[in-house]
Design a protein around this motif. Structure first.
Motif, mmCIF file in Angstrom:
data_model
loop_
_atom_site.group_PDB
_atom_site.id
_atom_site.type_symbol
_atom_site.label_atom_id
_atom_site.label_comp_id
_atom_site.label_asym_id
_atom_site.label_seq_id
_atom_site.Cartn_x
_atom_site.Cartn_y
_atom_site.Cartn_z
ATOM 1 N N GLY A 1 0.828 -1.183 -0.064
ATOM 2 C CA GLY A 1 -0.005 0.003 0.051
ATOM 3 C C GLY A 1 0.844 1.175 0.037
ATOM 4 N N PHE A 2 0.440 2.431 0.811
ATOM 5 C CA PHE A 2 1.199 3.539 0.748
ATOM 6 C C PHE A 2 2.018 3.381 1.996
ATOM 7 C CE2 PHE A 2 -2.745 5.043 -1.479
ATOM 8 C CZ PHE A 2 -1.903 6.018 -2.564
ATOM 9 N N PRO A 3 3.485 4.138 1.884
ATOM 10 C CA PRO A 3 4.159 4.125 3.275
ATOM 11 C C PRO A 3 3.437 4.951 4.310
ATOM 12 C CG PRO A 3 5.554 4.761 1.235
ATOM 13 C CD PRO A 3 4.034 4.715 0.646
ATOM 14 N N PRO A 4 3.504 4.744 5.501
ATOM 15 C CA PRO A 4 2.766 5.592 6.470
ATOM 16 C C PRO A 4 3.458 7.003 6.533
ATOM 17 C CG PRO A 4 4.207 3.992 7.456
ATOM 18 C CD PRO A 4 4.472 3.497 6.085
ATOM 19 N N SER A 5 2.452 7.965 6.733
ATOM 20 C CA SER A 5 3.062 9.230 6.671
ATOM 21 C C SER A 5 3.925 9.825 7.865
ATOM 22 C CB SER A 5 1.831 10.321 6.497
ATOM 23 O OG SER A 5 0.818 10.122 7.715
ATOM 24 N N LYS A 6 3.694 9.217 8.870
ATOM 25 C CA LYS A 6 4.524 9.905 10.016
ATOM 26 C C LYS A 6 5.482 8.556 10.792
ATOM 27 C CE LYS A 6 2.226 14.027 10.778
ATOM 28 N NZ LYS A 6 0.745 13.852 10.691
ATOM 29 N N LYS A 7 4.791 8.070 11.662
ATOM 30 C CA LYS A 7 5.561 6.920 12.516
ATOM 31 C C LYS A 7 5.534 5.743 11.745
ATOM 32 C CE LYS A 7 3.404 8.139 17.108
ATOM 33 N NZ LYS A 7 2.451 7.926 17.791
ATOM 34 N N LYS A 8 6.434 4.798 12.234
ATOM 35 C CA LYS A 8 6.627 3.541 11.715
ATOM 36 C C LYS A 8 7.168 3.532 10.193
ATOM 37 C CE LYS A 8 3.097 1.452 14.650
ATOM 38 N NZ LYS A 8 1.809 0.738 14.565
ATOM 39 N N ARG A 9 7.627 4.623 9.506
ATOM 40 C CA ARG A 9 8.115 4.828 8.327
ATOM 41 C C ARG A 9 9.599 3.737 8.236
ATOM 42 N NH1 ARG A 9 6.405 8.340 4.479
ATOM 43 N NH2 ARG A 9 8.520 8.916 3.518
ATOM 44 N N ASN A 10 10.265 3.768 9.167
ATOM 45 C CA ASN A 10 11.484 3.168 9.036
ATOM 46 C C ASN A 10 11.265 1.709 9.167
ATOM 47 O OD1 ASN A 10 13.010 5.131 9.020
ATOM 48 N ND2 ASN A 10 14.063 4.951 11.054
ATOM 49 N N LYS A 11 10.333 1.300 9.828
ATOM 50 C CA LYS A 11 9.731 -0.122 9.920
ATOM 51 C C LYS A 11 9.255 -0.576 8.524
ATOM 52 C CE LYS A 11 7.081 -3.115 12.991
ATOM 53 N NZ LYS A 11 5.800 -3.438 13.069
ATOM 54 N N PHE A 12 8.705 0.431 7.870
ATOM 55 C CA PHE A 12 8.191 0.180 6.440
ATOM 56 C C PHE A 12 9.171 -0.220 5.647
ATOM 57 C CE2 PHE A 12 6.974 1.387 2.165
ATOM 58 C CZ PHE A 12 5.577 0.854 2.161
ATOM 59 N N PHE A 13 10.228 0.572 5.573
ATOM 60 C CA PHE A 13 11.250 0.487 4.437
ATOM 61 C C PHE A 13 12.195 -0.676 4.907
ATOM 62 C CE2 PHE A 13 10.668 5.202 4.480
ATOM 63 C CZ PHE A 13 10.095 5.213 3.122
ATOM 64 N N GLU A 14 12.005 -1.176 6.149
ATOM 65 C CA GLU A 14 12.992 -2.289 6.791
ATOM 66 C C GLU A 14 12.070 -3.396 6.238
ATOM 67 O OE1 GLU A 14 13.429 -1.618 10.832
ATOM 68 O OE2 GLU A 14 14.982 -0.295 10.624
ATOM 69 N N GLU A 15 10.731 -3.503 6.075
ATOM 70 C CA GLU A 15 10.041 -4.442 5.500
ATOM 71 C C GLU A 15 10.272 -4.672 3.949
ATOM 72 O OE1 GLU A 15 5.874 -4.413 6.344
ATOM 73 O OE2 GLU A 15 5.650 -6.442 5.828
ATOM 74 N N VAL A 16 10.470 -3.561 3.405
ATOM 75 C CA VAL A 16 10.853 -3.640 2.231
ATOM 76 C C VAL A 16 12.304 -4.230 1.912
ATOM 77 C CG1 VAL A 16 11.219 -2.063 -0.086
ATOM 78 C CG2 VAL A 16 9.401 -1.474 1.437
#
Ligand code: SAM
Length: 230
Positions: free
Chosen positions: A136-151
């Motif tokens: 989906g979309f990367p989160p706008s504030k918190k948890k962005r690093n977690k999102f990129f780590e998942e990628v």
């Protein structure tokens, strides 16, 4: 039995609509639309004149009740979003959940397949897509690093969406995370901009090349980001 059709519509080029989708839109009693102005453009293009009712992410419960009451009366409804397939990072799932819960087998829920930015982008990526991860979309504030780590850590090709004003920021943050991981040299990107539209561009390269190209071209637009391996 009442029918709720979930109808995919074009992601840009209005020719990308199926004959079946057009027939359903012509024959439905009512069209549920994320943004009625956008849907009207599509309907006008195909000379379809049908009542539209807005249904979006923030629709109140009273709107859902109204829609369910129409189905209960045996009306056939067609749900569309602004672009692509309803329910894919778009409104749809809540309404379907309620229809299943409250109306059970009084309503038939029928998919009318068509474009989605995910499959359109994947189809030209050249990356394996027998298994893939859509985020989906990367989160706008918190948890962005977690999102990129998942990628970064995914074993599979990853697909995500990004909006015009955040694409550079997102790629730059992703670059920072990539650079501290062992995967950095192996990850390749395919960035799909404005698919099916006049200014469609497909960028291919590693993250740094892609960022530089985007900066050079000074372009914005709707993007699908695909991350694969060399
Ligand atoms: N339901 C839609 C689908 O099936 O593709 C997605 C809706 S989501 C709210 C909108 C996002 O999808 C955009 O921000 C962009 O990331 C992506 N998108 C939609 N149309 C696109 C296009 N023509 N080119 C590139 N990306 C697109």
């Amino acid at each position: 039995m009442a029918k709720l059709y979930v109808v995919a519509t074009p992601i840009g080029n209005l020719l990308d609509i199926s004959l079946r989708a057009l027939r359903i839109l012509k024959e439905a009693d009512l069209i549920l639309s994320e943004d009625t102005r956008i849907t009207k453009k599509l309907l006008e293009r195909y000379n379809i004149s049908k009542p539209t009712v807005s249904y979006h992410q923030y629709s109140r419960l009273s709107k859902v009740s109204y829609i369910l009451s129409q189905l209960k009366r045996g009306k056939n409804l067609a749900l569309v979003s602004d672009a692509g397939t309803p329910g894919i990072s778009d409104p749809g799932s809540k309404l379907i959940e309620e229809a299943v819960k409250k109306l059970g087998n009084q309503v038939e829920i029928i998919p009318i397949p068509g474009p989605s930015a995910i499959t359109t982008a994947l189809s030209i990526s050249g990356f394996p897509a027998d298994k893939f991860l859509f985020l989906g979309f990367p989160p706008s504030k918190k948890k962005r690093n977690k999102f990129f780590e998942e990628v970064v850590n995914s074993k599979y090709t990853v697909v995500f969406y990004e909006s015009p004003h955040r694409i550079l920021k997102t790629l730059e943050e992703f670059n920072v995370i990539l650079n501290v991981s062992e995967e950095s040299l192996r990850k390749q990107l395919v960035l799909c901009r404005e698919l099916t539209k006049k200014f469609e561009i497909i960028y291919r390269g590693d993250i740094k090349e892609t960022i530089n190209q985007l900066k050079e071209d000074k372009i914005r637009g709707e993007f699908v980001v695909i991350v694969g391996r060399k």
